[in-house]
Scaffold this motif. Structure first.
Motif, PDB file in Angstrom:
ATOM      1  N   ARG A 154       0.802  -1.236   0.000  1.00 24.92           N
ATOM      2  CA  ARG A 154       0.000   0.000   0.000  1.00 24.92           C
ATOM      3  C   ARG A 154       0.835   1.288   0.000  1.00 24.92           C
ATOM      4  NH1 ARG A 154      -1.914   3.649  -1.201  1.00 24.92           N
ATOM      5  NH2 ARG A 154      -3.890   4.670  -0.713  1.00 24.92           N
ATOM      6  N   PRO A 155       1.872   1.440   0.853  1.00 30.98           N
ATOM      7  CA  PRO A 155       2.630   2.697   0.827  1.00 30.98           C
ATOM      8  C   PRO A 155       3.465   2.883  -0.437  1.00 30.98           C
ATOM      9  CG  PRO A 155       3.609   1.149   2.368  1.00 30.98           C
ATOM     10  CD  PRO A 155       2.305   0.566   1.953  1.00 30.98           C
ATOM     11  N   LEU A 156       3.602   1.840  -1.242  1.00 31.20           N
ATOM     12  CA  LEU A 156       4.362   1.943  -2.488  1.00 31.20           C
ATOM     13  C   LEU A 156       3.502   2.469  -3.638  1.00 31.20           C
ATOM     14  CD1 LEU A 156       6.350  -1.427  -2.318  1.00 31.20           C
ATOM     15  CD2 LEU A 156       7.026   0.830  -1.473  1.00 31.20           C
ATOM     16  N   ILE A 157       2.185   2.567  -3.404  1.00 32.25           N
ATOM     17  CA  ILE A 157       1.274   3.097  -4.434  1.00 32.25           C
ATOM     18  C   ILE A 157       1.095   4.588  -4.187  1.00 32.25           C
ATOM     19  CG2 ILE A 157      -1.017   2.942  -5.463  1.00 32.25           C
ATOM     20  CD1 ILE A 157      -1.208   0.087  -4.359  1.00 32.25           C
ATOM     21  N   ARG A 158       1.699   5.416  -5.025  1.00 31.13           N
ATOM     22  CA  ARG A 158       1.557   6.871  -4.879  1.00 31.13           C
ATOM     23  C   ARG A 158       0.224   7.349  -5.435  1.00 31.13           C
ATOM     24  NH1 ARG A 158       7.166  10.176  -5.751  1.00 31.13           N
ATOM     25  NH2 ARG A 158       8.444   9.037  -4.221  1.00 31.13           N
ATOM     26  N   SER A 159      -0.185   6.778  -6.547  1.00 27.87           N
ATOM     27  CA  SER A 159      -1.514   7.096  -7.085  1.00 27.87           C
ATOM     28  C   SER A 159      -1.980   5.942  -7.956  1.00 27.87           C
ATOM     29  CB  SER A 159      -1.499   8.413  -7.888  1.00 27.87           C
ATOM     30  OG  SER A 159      -0.753   8.272  -9.078  1.00 27.87           O
ATOM     31  N   LEU A 160      -3.292   5.795  -8.029  1.00 28.73           N
ATOM     32  CA  LEU A 160      -3.908   4.724  -8.819  1.00 28.73           C
ATOM     33  C   LEU A 160      -5.271   5.205  -9.267  1.00 28.73           C
ATOM     34  CD1 LEU A 160      -3.871   1.746  -9.813  1.00 28.73           C
ATOM     35  CD2 LEU A 160      -4.837   1.109  -7.582  1.00 28.73           C
ATOM     36  N   SER A 161      -5.502   5.213 -10.577  1.00 24.74           N
ATOM     37  CA  SER A 161      -6.772   5.732 -11.086  1.00 24.74           C
ATOM     38  C   SER A 161      -7.144   5.030 -12.386  1.00 24.74           C
ATOM     39  CB  SER A 161      -6.687   7.249 -11.325  1.00 24.74           C
ATOM     40  OG  SER A 161      -5.661   7.554 -12.249  1.00 24.74           O
ATOM     41  N   VAL A 162      -8.431   5.096 -12.711  1.00 22.28           N
ATOM     42  CA  VAL A 162      -8.943   4.532 -13.966  1.00 22.28           C
ATOM     43  C   VAL A 162      -8.879   5.609 -15.042  1.00 22.28           C
ATOM     44  CG1 VAL A 162     -10.920   3.469 -15.105  1.00 22.28           C
ATOM     45  CG2 VAL A 162     -10.458   2.976 -12.686  1.00 22.28           C
ATOM     46  N   GLU A 163      -8.322   5.265 -16.182  1.00 23.99           N
ATOM     47  CA  GLU A 163      -8.228   6.194 -17.313  1.00 23.99           C
ATOM     48  C   GLU A 163      -8.998   5.620 -18.486  1.00 23.99           C
ATOM     49  OE1 GLU A 163      -4.576   7.568 -18.888  1.00 23.99           O
ATOM     50  OE2 GLU A 163      -4.040   8.739 -17.127  1.00 23.99           O
ATOM     51  N   GLY A 164     -10.074   6.263 -18.863  1.00 20.35           N
ATOM     52  CA  GLY A 164     -10.840   5.787 -20.013  1.00 20.35           C
ATOM     53  C   GLY A 164     -11.425   4.412 -19.775  1.00 20.35           C
TER      54      GLY A 164
END
Length: 210
Positions: A154-164
């Motif tokens: 978890r702390p290794l994920i700076r950002s995560l998002s859905v694109e298109g």
């Protein structure tokens, strides 16, 4: 002699069948192209001297890359545009040079300056992708195992998002303080990495913002 040395950073892309080459194969391809370009390469000492080049962050087999970084030392200065002009004709299909810039010879290695990497992951499913992403991001920890050792993803994920449609953008920590892997993120989302196309968009150094 040391005062005349030049350090260059090369930004390059890896695509097509070359993404299956592997790190050592990619290094060999670069060494071959740089020698054929007749650059004044600085070589290591010893019985088997090699050009003083290094890749900032090995690209995993099967990943394509948009802006990978290579560190190179020359024995005498050349204009970056001249270096690019000489090198491009000798690169194999699937390997392209994007940019050449001069760097401080005394600066830390690219590897030590690496902080994060951005990925675009193309998926074939599922339809509930936004919900899976939200659930993962809401967790305080995400225990995983790598090479028999436990770690927290978890702390290794700076950002995560859905694109298109069915695309994920990830910015994951990278470097000596811990490295997040996109395939591990996919597994944490309940997805099969073998069914995803993973493309590394760029690398972030200490001087960049991610």
């Amino acid at each position: 002699m040391a005062e005349r040395r030049q350090r260059l950073w090369l930004a390059f892309a890896v695509e097509g069948s070359l993404k299956w080459l592997g790190h050592l194969g990619l290094l060999r391809a670069w060494r071959r192209a740089l020698r054929r370009a007749r650059l004044p390469l600085l070589y290591s000492q010893g019985f088997h001297p090699r050009p003083r080049i290094s890749i900032a962050f090995p690209l995993p087999v099967g990943f394509s890359g948009e802006r990978e970084l290579l560190d190179m030392l020359l024995t005498r200065p050349l204009p970056p545009l001249e270096v690019a002009r000489r090198v491009r004709p000798h690169l194999p299909a699937g390997l392209s040079l994007k940019n050449v810039e001069e760097a401080d010879v005394r600066a830390p290695s690219l590897q030590s300056q690496l902080r994060a990497a951005e990925y675009l992951v193309r998926l074939t499913s599922p339809s509930d992708l936004p919900q899976r992403v939200q659930e993962l991001l809401s967790k305080e920890s995400c225990p995983r195992e790598r090479r028999g050792k436990q770690y927290d993803l978890r702390p290794l994920i700076r950002s995560l998002s859905v694109e298109g449609d069915l695309k994920l953008r990830m910015v994951l920590q990278a470097g000596d303080r811990g490295t997040g892997r996109p395939d591990e993120v996919l597994l944490a989302l309940g997805l099969d990495p073998s069914e995803a196309a993973i493309h590394r968009r760029r690398l972030y150094l200490a001087s960049d913002r991610s």
